[in-house]
Motif scaffolding. Structure first.
Motif, PDB file in Angstrom:
ATOM      1  N   GLY A 105       2.203   0.394  -6.779  1.00 30.73           N
ATOM      2  CA  GLY A 105       3.407   0.969  -6.173  1.00 30.73           C
ATOM      3  C   GLY A 105       3.166   1.607  -4.823  1.00 30.73           C
ATOM      4  O   GLY A 105       4.068   2.198  -4.236  1.00 30.73           O
ATOM      5  N   ALA A 106       1.939   1.482  -4.292  1.00 33.83           N
ATOM      6  CA  ALA A 106       1.596   2.106  -3.012  1.00 33.83           C
ATOM      7  C   ALA A 106       2.148   1.304  -1.836  1.00 33.83           C
ATOM      8  O   ALA A 106       2.529   0.137  -1.977  1.00 33.83           O
ATOM      9  CB  ALA A 106       0.079   2.238  -2.876  1.00 33.83           C
ATOM     10  N   ILE A 107       2.181   1.947  -0.679  1.00 35.40           N
ATOM     11  CA  ILE A 107       2.629   1.311   0.563  1.00 35.40           C
ATOM     12  C   ILE A 107       1.618   1.626   1.654  1.00 35.40           C
ATOM     13  O   ILE A 107       1.171   2.768   1.787  1.00 35.40           O
ATOM     14  CB  ILE A 107       4.017   1.830   0.990  1.00 35.40           C
ATOM     15  CG1 ILE A 107       5.058   1.491  -0.084  1.00 35.40           C
ATOM     16  CG2 ILE A 107       4.432   1.266   2.344  1.00 35.40           C
ATOM     17  CD1 ILE A 107       6.406   2.125   0.161  1.00 35.40           C
ATOM     18  N   LEU A 108       1.257   0.636   2.441  1.00 28.62           N
ATOM     19  CA  LEU A 108       0.406   0.842   3.604  1.00 28.62           C
ATOM     20  C   LEU A 108       1.330   0.917   4.820  1.00 28.62           C
ATOM     21  O   LEU A 108       2.033  -0.051   5.137  1.00 28.62           O
ATOM     22  CB  LEU A 108      -0.596  -0.303   3.753  1.00 28.62           C
ATOM     23  CG  LEU A 108      -1.752  -0.052   4.717  1.00 28.62           C
ATOM     24  CD1 LEU A 108      -2.605   1.121   4.255  1.00 28.62           C
ATOM     25  CD2 LEU A 108      -2.607  -1.293   4.836  1.00 28.62           C
TER      26      LEU A 108
ATOM     27  N   THR B  28      -4.226  -7.516   9.153  1.00 30.18           N
ATOM     28  CA  THR B  28      -5.208  -6.508   8.757  1.00 30.18           C
ATOM     29  C   THR B  28      -4.691  -5.684   7.591  1.00 30.18           C
ATOM     30  O   THR B  28      -5.443  -5.376   6.655  1.00 30.18           O
ATOM     31  CB  THR B  28      -5.556  -5.602   9.956  1.00 30.18           C
ATOM     32  OG1 THR B  28      -6.110  -6.416  10.996  1.00 30.18           O
ATOM     33  CG2 THR B  28      -6.549  -4.524   9.570  1.00 30.18           C
ATOM     34  N   ALA B  29      -3.411  -5.327   7.604  1.00 28.43           N
ATOM     35  CA  ALA B  29      -2.814  -4.568   6.500  1.00 28.43           C
ATOM     36  C   ALA B  29      -2.893  -5.372   5.210  1.00 28.43           C
ATOM     37  O   ALA B  29      -3.308  -4.855   4.168  1.00 28.43           O
ATOM     38  CB  ALA B  29      -1.367  -4.208   6.830  1.00 28.43           C
TER      39      ALA B  29
ATOM     40  N   HIS C  84      -2.064   4.069   7.165  1.00 29.34           N
ATOM     41  CA  HIS C  84      -1.919   5.213   6.268  1.00 29.34           C
ATOM     42  C   HIS C  84      -1.456   4.723   4.899  1.00 29.34           C
ATOM     43  O   HIS C  84      -0.448   4.013   4.794  1.00 29.34           O
ATOM     44  CB  HIS C  84      -0.896   6.209   6.829  1.00 29.34           C
ATOM     45  CG  HIS C  84      -1.158   6.592   8.244  1.00 29.34           C
ATOM     46  ND1 HIS C  84      -2.297   7.246   8.651  1.00 29.34           N
ATOM     47  CD2 HIS C  84      -0.419   6.407   9.372  1.00 29.34           C
ATOM     48  CE1 HIS C  84      -2.251   7.468   9.956  1.00 29.34           C
ATOM     49  NE2 HIS C  84      -1.116   6.949  10.423  1.00 29.34           N
ATOM     50  N   THR C  85      -2.174   5.124   3.856  1.00 32.75           N
ATOM     51  CA  THR C  85      -1.838   4.703   2.500  1.00 32.75           C
ATOM     52  C   THR C  85      -0.974   5.771   1.838  1.00 32.75           C
ATOM     53  O   THR C  85      -1.360   6.936   1.768  1.00 32.75           O
ATOM     54  CB  THR C  85      -3.123   4.488   1.671  1.00 32.75           C
ATOM     55  OG1 THR C  85      -3.949   3.539   2.351  1.00 32.75           O
ATOM     56  CG2 THR C  85      -2.789   3.961   0.284  1.00 32.75           C
ATOM     57  N   HIS C  86       0.196   5.356   1.367  1.00 36.15           N
ATOM     58  CA  HIS C  86       1.134   6.247   0.674  1.00 36.15           C
ATOM     59  C   HIS C  86       1.161   5.850  -0.800  1.00 36.15           C
ATOM     60  O   HIS C  86       1.541   4.730  -1.135  1.00 36.15           O
ATOM     61  CB  HIS C  86       2.541   6.113   1.261  1.00 36.15           C
ATOM     62  CG  HIS C  86       2.649   6.625   2.657  1.00 36.15           C
ATOM     63  ND1 HIS C  86       3.436   7.693   2.982  1.00 36.15           N
ATOM     64  CD2 HIS C  86       2.063   6.215   3.818  1.00 36.15           C
ATOM     65  CE1 HIS C  86       3.339   7.931   4.284  1.00 36.15           C
ATOM     66  NE2 HIS C  86       2.514   7.035   4.813  1.00 36.15           N
ATOM     67  N   VAL C  87       0.742   6.780  -1.651  1.00 41.27           N
ATOM     68  CA  VAL C  87       0.759   6.566  -3.099  1.00 41.27           C
ATOM     69  C   VAL C  87       1.632   7.672  -3.673  1.00 41.27           C
ATOM     70  O   VAL C  87       1.197   8.819  -3.790  1.00 41.27           O
ATOM     71  CB  VAL C  87      -0.653   6.622  -3.712  1.00 41.27           C
ATOM     72  CG1 VAL C  87      -0.607   6.316  -5.206  1.00 41.27           C
ATOM     73  CG2 VAL C  87      -1.596   5.668  -2.996  1.00 41.27           C
TER      74      VAL C  87
ATOM     75  N   PHE D 185       4.029  -1.927   4.480  1.00 41.68           N
ATOM     76  CA  PHE D 185       3.605  -3.068   3.690  1.00 41.68           C
ATOM     77  C   PHE D 185       3.355  -2.626   2.249  1.00 41.68           C
ATOM     78  O   PHE D 185       2.350  -1.997   1.948  1.00 41.68           O
ATOM     79  CB  PHE D 185       2.318  -3.642   4.288  1.00 41.68           C
ATOM     80  CG  PHE D 185       2.066  -5.088   4.020  1.00 41.68           C
ATOM     81  CD1 PHE D 185       2.369  -5.668   2.797  1.00 41.68           C
ATOM     82  CD2 PHE D 185       1.495  -5.884   4.996  1.00 41.68           C
ATOM     83  CE1 PHE D 185       2.119  -7.007   2.550  1.00 41.68           C
ATOM     84  CE2 PHE D 185       1.234  -7.222   4.767  1.00 41.68           C
ATOM     85  CZ  PHE D 185       1.553  -7.789   3.541  1.00 41.68           C
ATOM     86  N   PRO D 186       4.276  -2.949   1.320  1.00 41.05           N
ATOM     87  CA  PRO D 186       4.061  -2.604  -0.088  1.00 41.05           C
ATOM     88  C   PRO D 186       2.867  -3.376  -0.663  1.00 41.05           C
ATOM     89  O   PRO D 186       2.710  -4.573  -0.404  1.00 41.05           O
ATOM     90  CB  PRO D 186       5.349  -3.045  -0.773  1.00 41.05           C
ATOM     91  CG  PRO D 186       6.356  -3.154   0.333  1.00 41.05           C
ATOM     92  CD  PRO D 186       5.575  -3.549   1.555  1.00 41.05           C
TER      93      PRO D 186
END
Length: 83
Positions: free
Chosen positions: A52-55, A32-33, A7-10, A68-69
């Motif tokens: 600045g996103a986080i996986l 993989t991330a 899941h990508t968090h922006v 994972f930033p």
């Protein structure tokens, strides 16, 4: 084989992974991330927006396995021995 969801968090926005990927273990999920982030960041128009996103990687039960930033994936060396 366990299934992991990426899941990508922006900021406040979340792009959920509804399908997931079957991988052997959390180490494979980490690799993989990292590879997913590097692929996304290869597109120049994504770089500033996603730095600045986080996986967030979760298992099939929704338990977070790792966060994972994007900036961390871009800063590290190419090998996956340090994680």
């Amino acid at each position: 084989m366990p299934r992991y969801f990426f899941h990508t968090h922006v900021g406040a926005d979340v792009v959920a992974d509804p399908v997931g990927t079957d991988l052997r273990d959390p180490d494979a999920a980490w690799t993989t991330a990292r590879d997913t982030i590097r692929t996304m960041m290869a597109e120049p128009r994504n770089q500033a927006r996603l730095m600045g996103a986080i996986l967030v990687v979760a298992d099939a039960e929704g338990e977070v396995i790792l966060e994972f930033p994007f900036a961390e994936a871009m800063a590290g060396p190419g090998d996956d021995s340090v994680h």
